[in-house]
Design a protein around this motif. Structure first.
Motif, PDB file in Angstrom:
ATOM      1  N   VAL A   1       0.847  -1.192   0.000  1.00  0.00           N
ATOM      2  CA  VAL A   1       0.000   0.000   0.000  1.00  0.00           C
ATOM      3  C   VAL A   1       0.881   1.240   0.000  1.00  0.00           C
ATOM      4  O   VAL A   1       1.688   1.443   0.908  1.00  0.00           O
ATOM      5  CB  VAL A   1      -0.950   0.026   1.217  1.00  0.00           C
ATOM      6  CG1 VAL A   1      -1.843   1.257   1.163  1.00  0.00           C
ATOM      7  CG2 VAL A   1      -1.789  -1.240   1.268  1.00  0.00           C
TER       8      VAL A   1
ATOM      9  N   LEU B   1      -2.020  -0.907  -3.882  1.00  0.00           N
ATOM     10  CA  LEU B   1      -3.130   0.016  -3.680  1.00  0.00           C
ATOM     11  C   LEU B   1      -2.588   1.277  -3.024  1.00  0.00           C
ATOM     12  O   LEU B   1      -1.428   1.309  -2.597  1.00  0.00           O
ATOM     13  CB  LEU B   1      -4.207  -0.636  -2.813  1.00  0.00           C
ATOM     14  CG  LEU B   1      -4.859  -1.888  -3.415  1.00  0.00           C
ATOM     15  CD1 LEU B   1      -5.807  -2.524  -2.413  1.00  0.00           C
ATOM     16  CD2 LEU B   1      -5.579  -1.562  -4.708  1.00  0.00           C
TER      17      LEU B   1
ATOM     18  N   GLY C   1      -3.390   4.613  -0.186  1.00  0.00           N
ATOM     19  CA  GLY C   1      -4.197   5.103   0.918  1.00  0.00           C
ATOM     20  C   GLY C   1      -3.502   4.881   2.238  1.00  0.00           C
ATOM     21  O   GLY C   1      -2.293   4.689   2.296  1.00  0.00           O
TER      22      GLY C   1
ATOM     23  N   ASP D   1      -5.799   0.786   6.951  1.00  0.00           N
ATOM     24  CA  ASP D   1      -7.197   0.839   6.520  1.00  0.00           C
ATOM     25  C   ASP D   1      -7.399   0.092   5.197  1.00  0.00           C
ATOM     26  O   ASP D   1      -8.369  -0.648   5.036  1.00  0.00           O
ATOM     27  CB  ASP D   1      -7.666   2.289   6.368  1.00  0.00           C
ATOM     28  CG  ASP D   1      -7.723   3.031   7.686  1.00  0.00           C
ATOM     29  OD1 ASP D   1      -7.795   2.384   8.755  1.00  0.00           O
ATOM     30  OD2 ASP D   1      -7.693   4.288   7.656  1.00  0.00           O
ATOM     31  N   VAL D   2      -6.477   0.302   4.265  1.00  0.00           N
ATOM     32  CA  VAL D   2      -6.585  -0.350   2.954  1.00  0.00           C
ATOM     33  C   VAL D   2      -6.463  -1.862   3.100  1.00  0.00           C
ATOM     34  O   VAL D   2      -7.224  -2.625   2.495  1.00  0.00           O
ATOM     35  CB  VAL D   2      -5.527   0.204   1.979  1.00  0.00           C
ATOM     36  CG1 VAL D   2      -5.461  -0.626   0.702  1.00  0.00           C
ATOM     37  CG2 VAL D   2      -5.822   1.664   1.654  1.00  0.00           C
TER      38      VAL D   2
ATOM     39  N   ASP E   1      -9.677  -3.247   4.721  1.00  0.00           N
ATOM     40  CA  ASP E   1     -10.785  -3.198   3.768  1.00  0.00           C
ATOM     41  C   ASP E   1     -10.607  -4.234   2.660  1.00  0.00           C
ATOM     42  O   ASP E   1     -11.552  -4.920   2.289  1.00  0.00           O
ATOM     43  CB  ASP E   1     -10.921  -1.804   3.152  1.00  0.00           C
ATOM     44  CG  ASP E   1     -11.493  -0.784   4.121  1.00  0.00           C
ATOM     45  OD1 ASP E   1     -12.092  -1.191   5.137  1.00  0.00           O
ATOM     46  OD2 ASP E   1     -11.338   0.421   3.861  1.00  0.00           O
ATOM     47  N   TYR E   2      -9.403  -4.347   2.125  1.00  0.00           N
ATOM     48  CA  TYR E   2      -9.160  -5.290   1.035  1.00  0.00           C
ATOM     49  C   TYR E   2      -9.342  -6.735   1.502  1.00  0.00           C
ATOM     50  O   TYR E   2      -9.833  -7.579   0.750  1.00  0.00           O
ATOM     51  CB  TYR E   2      -7.761  -5.089   0.444  1.00  0.00           C
ATOM     52  CG  TYR E   2      -7.592  -5.811  -0.864  1.00  0.00           C
ATOM     53  CD1 TYR E   2      -8.091  -5.263  -2.042  1.00  0.00           C
ATOM     54  CD2 TYR E   2      -6.978  -7.058  -0.927  1.00  0.00           C
ATOM     55  CE1 TYR E   2      -7.965  -5.937  -3.239  1.00  0.00           C
ATOM     56  CE2 TYR E   2      -6.860  -7.734  -2.124  1.00  0.00           C
ATOM     57  CZ  TYR E   2      -7.351  -7.160  -3.279  1.00  0.00           C
ATOM     58  OH  TYR E   2      -7.244  -7.843  -4.466  1.00  0.00           O
TER      59      TYR E   2
END
Length: 137
Positions: free
Chosen positions: A37, A84, A86, A90-91, A94-95
């Protein structure tokens, strides 16, 4: 255990996490996704063009993920890599909601400076993930 998400930043801890995930995948016939990320740094007033800094992160992670994919191929493990952008924790959380059974992450990341700026990604992932998190030391 069908799908394993491995957090990878190129650090020694993330390499250990990848190796452990490979062992699990070989044992259970799991598929691995290796995720990196790129952190958004534009909220910082660092006196540098944000796109340049993010581009440096992305280029480094692309190289790291290429090596990770080579390791997966060498070990005969089905897997893919993804980058990804961000807030890393959090990423990742979420992923992982996309049907992953396990998140594998190193106990530390690559850069103490990033940890200071963004907090411990590992701690945030462990606290907020809905699936099990395996922390590798």
């Amino acid at each position: 255990m069908q799908k394993i998400l491995v957090c990878f930043d190129g650090s020694e801890w993330s390499k250990k996490a990848l190796n452990e995930a490979i062992k699990l995948a070989q044992k259970f016939g799991s598929q691995i996704t290796v995720i990196s990320v790129v952190p958004k740094v534009c909220f910082l007033e660092i006196g540098v063009d944000c796109a340049t800094v993010e581009g440096i992160f992305k280029a480094e992670f692309e190289g790291n993920l290429k090596k990770a994919q080579e390791i997966l191929n060498e070990k005969g493990v089905k897997g893919e890599t993804i980058i990804l952008e961000g807030s890393p924790a959090d990423v990742i959380v979420d992923y992982a909601k996309n049907g992953y059974d396990l998140i594998v992450i190193g106990s530390k990341g690559k850069d103490a400076t990033e940890r200071t700026l963004f907090g411990s990604v590992t701690q945030k992932v462990a606290a907020n993930a809905t699936q099990s998190v395996l922390i590798i030391r």
